[in-house]
Design a protein around this motif. Structure first.
Motif, PDB file in Angstrom:
ATOM      1  N   ASP A 184      -7.432  -0.303   8.224  1.00  0.00           N
ATOM      2  CA  ASP A 184      -6.442   1.160   7.455  1.00  0.00           C
ATOM      3  C   ASP A 184      -5.094   0.343   8.038  1.00  0.00           C
ATOM      4  OD1 ASP A 184      -6.371   1.778  10.139  1.00  0.00           O
ATOM      5  OD2 ASP A 184      -6.556   3.573   9.708  1.00  0.00           O
ATOM      6  N   ASN A 185      -4.450  -0.031   9.509  1.00  0.00           N
ATOM      7  CA  ASN A 185      -3.084   0.081   9.949  1.00  0.00           C
ATOM      8  C   ASN A 185      -2.823  -1.459   8.868  1.00  0.00           C
ATOM      9  OD1 ASN A 185      -1.675   1.751  11.766  1.00  0.00           O
ATOM     10  ND2 ASN A 185      -4.056   2.067  12.050  1.00  0.00           N
ATOM     11  N   GLU A 186      -4.027  -2.518   8.873  1.00  0.00           N
ATOM     12  CA  GLU A 186      -3.798  -4.425   8.361  1.00  0.00           C
ATOM     13  C   GLU A 186      -2.893  -3.765   7.695  1.00  0.00           C
ATOM     14  OE1 GLU A 186      -7.098  -6.410   8.739  1.00  0.00           O
ATOM     15  OE2 GLU A 186      -6.409  -6.862  10.857  1.00  0.00           O
ATOM     16  N   CYS A 187      -3.600  -1.917   5.902  1.00  0.00           N
ATOM     17  CA  CYS A 187      -3.075  -2.062   5.035  1.00  0.00           C
ATOM     18  C   CYS A 187      -2.049  -1.358   4.580  1.00  0.00           C
ATOM     19  CB  CYS A 187      -4.504  -2.053   4.541  1.00  0.00           C
ATOM     20  SG  CYS A 187      -5.682  -2.805   4.036  1.00  0.00           S
ATOM     21  N   ILE A 188      -1.524  -1.016   5.493  1.00  0.00           N
ATOM     22  CA  ILE A 188      -0.583   0.304   5.653  1.00  0.00           C
ATOM     23  C   ILE A 188       0.381  -0.699   6.133  1.00  0.00           C
ATOM     24  CG2 ILE A 188       0.534   2.212   5.600  1.00  0.00           C
ATOM     25  CD1 ILE A 188      -2.059   3.919   5.621  1.00  0.00           C
ATOM     26  N   ARG A 189       1.861  -1.247   6.053  1.00  0.00           N
ATOM     27  CA  ARG A 189       2.782  -2.626   6.871  1.00  0.00           C
ATOM     28  C   ARG A 189       3.760  -1.899   7.750  1.00  0.00           C
ATOM     29  NH1 ARG A 189       1.077  -7.351   6.066  1.00  0.00           N
ATOM     30  NH2 ARG A 189       0.244  -8.216   3.838  1.00  0.00           N
ATOM     31  N   SER A 190       4.046  -0.344   6.774  1.00  0.00           N
ATOM     32  CA  SER A 190       5.463   0.218   7.598  1.00  0.00           C
ATOM     33  C   SER A 190       4.361   0.790   8.929  1.00  0.00           C
ATOM     34  CB  SER A 190       5.904   1.190   6.639  1.00  0.00           C
ATOM     35  OG  SER A 190       4.733   2.283   6.313  1.00  0.00           O
TER      36      SER A 190
ATOM     37  N   SER B 110       2.391   2.500  -3.781  1.00  0.00           N
ATOM     38  CA  SER B 110       1.810   2.077  -2.424  1.00  0.00           C
ATOM     39  C   SER B 110       0.495   2.384  -2.502  1.00  0.00           C
ATOM     40  CB  SER B 110       1.587   2.922  -0.957  1.00  0.00           C
ATOM     41  OG  SER B 110       3.746   3.686  -0.975  1.00  0.00           O
ATOM     42  N   TRP B 111      -0.269   2.828  -3.650  1.00  0.00           N
ATOM     43  CA  TRP B 111      -2.133   2.790  -2.958  1.00  0.00           C
ATOM     44  C   TRP B 111      -2.529   1.374  -3.751  1.00  0.00           C
ATOM     45  CZ3 TRP B 111      -5.493   4.737  -0.219  1.00  0.00           C
ATOM     46  CH2 TRP B 111      -6.362   4.642  -0.309  1.00  0.00           C
ATOM     47  N   ALA B 112      -1.758   1.289  -4.762  1.00  0.00           N
ATOM     48  CA  ALA B 112      -2.129   0.311  -5.043  1.00  0.00           C
ATOM     49  C   ALA B 112      -1.933  -1.112  -4.466  1.00  0.00           C
ATOM     50  CB  ALA B 112      -0.998  -0.289  -7.071  1.00  0.00           C
ATOM     51  N   LYS B 113      -1.533  -1.025  -3.499  1.00  0.00           N
ATOM     52  CA  LYS B 113      -1.438  -2.055  -3.196  1.00  0.00           C
ATOM     53  C   LYS B 113      -2.203  -2.243  -1.930  1.00  0.00           C
ATOM     54  CE  LYS B 113       3.644  -3.178  -3.289  1.00  0.00           C
ATOM     55  NZ  LYS B 113       4.787  -3.729  -2.690  1.00  0.00           N
ATOM     56  N   ILE B 114      -2.416  -0.955  -1.308  1.00  0.00           N
ATOM     57  CA  ILE B 114      -2.947  -0.584  -0.653  1.00  0.00           C
ATOM     58  C   ILE B 114      -5.036  -1.129  -0.648  1.00  0.00           C
ATOM     59  CG2 ILE B 114      -4.758   1.468   1.326  1.00  0.00           C
ATOM     60  CD1 ILE B 114      -1.600   2.729   1.387  1.00  0.00           C
ATOM     61  N   ARG B 115      -5.263   0.046  -1.951  1.00  0.00           N
ATOM     62  CA  ARG B 115      -6.356  -0.235  -2.377  1.00  0.00           C
ATOM     63  C   ARG B 115      -6.761  -2.219  -2.643  1.00  0.00           C
ATOM     64  NH1 ARG B 115      -9.259  -2.392  -6.296  1.00  0.00           N
ATOM     65  NH2 ARG B 115     -10.070  -1.523  -7.328  1.00  0.00           N
TER      66      ARG B 115
ATOM     67  N   LEU C  96      -7.996  -3.092   0.992  1.00  0.00           N
ATOM     68  CA  LEU C  96      -8.755  -2.695   1.439  1.00  0.00           C
ATOM     69  C   LEU C  96     -10.347  -3.161   0.983  1.00  0.00           C
ATOM     70  CD1 LEU C  96      -8.286   1.308   1.352  1.00  0.00           C
ATOM     71  CD2 LEU C  96      -8.493   0.193   3.215  1.00  0.00           C
ATOM     72  N   ALA C  97     -10.072  -3.532  -0.329  1.00  0.00           N
ATOM     73  CA  ALA C  97     -11.197  -3.864  -1.268  1.00  0.00           C
ATOM     74  C   ALA C  97     -11.561  -5.518  -1.153  1.00  0.00           C
ATOM     75  CB  ALA C  97     -10.618  -4.310  -2.582  1.00  0.00           C
ATOM     76  N   ASP C  98     -10.227  -6.088  -0.219  1.00  0.00           N
ATOM     77  CA  ASP C  98     -10.414  -7.703   0.223  1.00  0.00           C
ATOM     78  C   ASP C  98     -11.059  -7.232   1.501  1.00  0.00           C
ATOM     79  OD1 ASP C  98      -9.369  -8.644  -2.348  1.00  0.00           O
ATOM     80  OD2 ASP C  98      -7.088  -8.981  -1.068  1.00  0.00           O
ATOM     81  N   SER C  99     -11.358  -6.592   2.274  1.00  0.00           N
ATOM     82  CA  SER C  99     -11.375  -6.011   4.052  1.00  0.00           C
ATOM     83  C   SER C  99     -13.285  -6.364   3.892  1.00  0.00           C
ATOM     84  CB  SER C  99     -11.468  -4.952   4.908  1.00  0.00           C
ATOM     85  OG  SER C  99     -11.020  -3.916   4.111  1.00  0.00           O
ATOM     86  N   ASP C 100     -13.657  -6.196   5.018  1.00  0.00           N
ATOM     87  CA  ASP C 100     -15.192  -6.413   5.223  1.00  0.00           C
ATOM     88  C   ASP C 100     -16.120  -4.115   5.342  1.00  0.00           C
ATOM     89  OD1 ASP C 100     -14.493  -6.070   7.776  1.00  0.00           O
ATOM     90  OD2 ASP C 100     -15.547  -7.530   8.481  1.00  0.00           O
ATOM     91  N   VAL C 101     -14.953  -3.618   5.742  1.00  0.00           N
ATOM     92  CA  VAL C 101     -14.404  -1.961   6.432  1.00  0.00           C
ATOM     93  C   VAL C 101     -16.135  -1.881   5.719  1.00  0.00           C
ATOM     94  CG1 VAL C 101     -13.212  -1.158   4.438  1.00  0.00           C
ATOM     95  CG2 VAL C 101     -13.877  -0.090   6.612  1.00  0.00           C
TER      96      VAL C 101
ATOM     97  N   CYS D 186     -15.081   3.191  -4.355  1.00  0.00           N
ATOM     98  CA  CYS D 186     -14.102   4.642  -3.964  1.00  0.00           C
ATOM     99  C   CYS D 186     -12.926   3.998  -3.738  1.00  0.00           C
ATOM    100  CB  CYS D 186     -14.990   5.472  -3.795  1.00  0.00           C
ATOM    101  SG  CYS D 186     -15.603   6.734  -4.341  1.00  0.00           S
ATOM    102  N   TYR D 187     -13.071   3.146  -4.264  1.00  0.00           N
ATOM    103  CA  TYR D 187     -11.019   2.553  -3.406  1.00  0.00           C
ATOM    104  C   TYR D 187     -10.204   3.722  -4.662  1.00  0.00           C
ATOM    105  CZ  TYR D 187     -13.700  -0.882  -0.965  1.00  0.00           C
ATOM    106  OH  TYR D 187     -14.224  -1.770  -0.071  1.00  0.00           O
ATOM    107  N   ASN D 188     -10.402   3.539  -6.104  1.00  0.00           N
ATOM    108  CA  ASN D 188      -9.638   5.206  -6.760  1.00  0.00           C
ATOM    109  C   ASN D 188      -9.679   6.252  -6.562  1.00  0.00           C
ATOM    110  OD1 ASN D 188      -8.001   2.728  -7.655  1.00  0.00           O
ATOM    111  ND2 ASN D 188      -9.843   2.090  -9.323  1.00  0.00           N
TER     112      ASN D 188
END
Length: 269
Positions: free
Chosen positions: A34-40, A130-135, A138-143, A209-211
């Motif tokens: 989650d933090n990897e996808c939220i740079r701030s 923000s969510w477009a980048k986070i989504r 997340l989709a590219d991760s193996d979570v 369910c990323y959206n």
């Protein structure tokens, strides 16, 4: 070195040691999906920990070589860093206090409601830009892929304690009534579904369910859980730094007194 400078040098070594768990906590936070996808949110703790380390080394050098100017700079810089750490702690406690998670009957995991979390935190994570980048991140991760590797039967999955992020993003909400195939593949029910997230779910591995609002809530739940754990380490480190700083201030004043006394004696020789 004088006694006061010896004390200050030892105190700065303790401050150096206190910076290590701060940096470690920051690295742990930064490496979570989650933090990897939220740079701030990734690096503030690491940066503050690294600055504490550098300032404590400067203070040690100033005490060892009796550089009063460097010691004064150390005291000013450390006071500023302690203040920043306290602000970060207070902010983290305030924004992670609301908890939007709730128990699901017959499930080991919990699910989350988006409106149950801090508005400040919610606005910075779930805004459209923000969510477009986070989504995408997340989709590219193996979570979610890890779930399919770790759980096979429905009983295994339903009794698991998956993370809020996995609960919200990798499966449809339980209330939707989807039938389990595997942790990231579900069969749609025939009855009407009231929750908008039920219609957003997709078995496509790049969508899932990323959206969903449930995914946004799950991300906030993960952030809350992780930052509250990190806060424990930060509290201990800040208490140590404040203790070291107060004693260092006293030692600095004593060192100045010693220096004035030595000059006064030399004037009479």
């Amino acid at each position: 070195m004088g006694v006061s400078n010896n004390i200050t040098a030892v105190l700065n070594f303790i401050a150096f040691l206190a910076s290590i768990p701060i940096i470690a906590a920051g690295i742990w936070l930064a490496q979570n999906p989650d933090n990897e996808c939220i740079r701030s949110f990734r690096w503030p703790v690491v940066i503050l920990g690294a600055l504490v380390l550098l300032v404590s080394l400067a203070g040690f050098a100033g005490a060892y070589w009796r550089k009063q100017g460097l010691l004064a700079l150390y005291l000013f810089s450390m006071a500023l860093l302690i203040l920043l750490l306290l602000i970060l702690l207070v902010l983290a406690f305030v924004v992670t206090r609301p908890d939007g998670s709730y128990d699901v009957p017959g499930r080991g995991y919990r699910e989350s409601r988006l409106d149950g979390f801090s508005p400040w935190l919610r606005d910075r994570v779930t805004s459209s830009g923000s969510w477009a980048k986070i989504r995408s991140c997340l989709a590219d991760s193996d979570v979610c892929i890890r779930l399919a590797q770790n759980y096979i039967t429905p009983e295994q999955f339903f009794n698991s304690h998956i993370s809020p992020l996995q609960s919200g993003c990798c499966k449809p909400p339980t209330a939707c009534g989807y039938s389990y195939v595997n942790p990231i593949m579900w069969t749609s029910p025939t009855n009407p579904m009231a929750d908008p997230d039920c219609y957003v779910w997709n078995n496509d591995q790049n969508q899932l369910c990323y959206n969903c609002n449930a995914c946004k809530a799950g991300l906030l739940g993960n952030l809350r859980k992780e930052w509250r754990k990190a806060n424990i380490i930060l509290i201990v480190a800040v208490v140590v730094l404040i203790w070291v700083y107060l004693i260092a201030c006293s030692a600095y004043r004593n060192a100045q007194t010693e220096e004035l006394f030595n000059r006064y004696k030399q004037g009479w020789v």
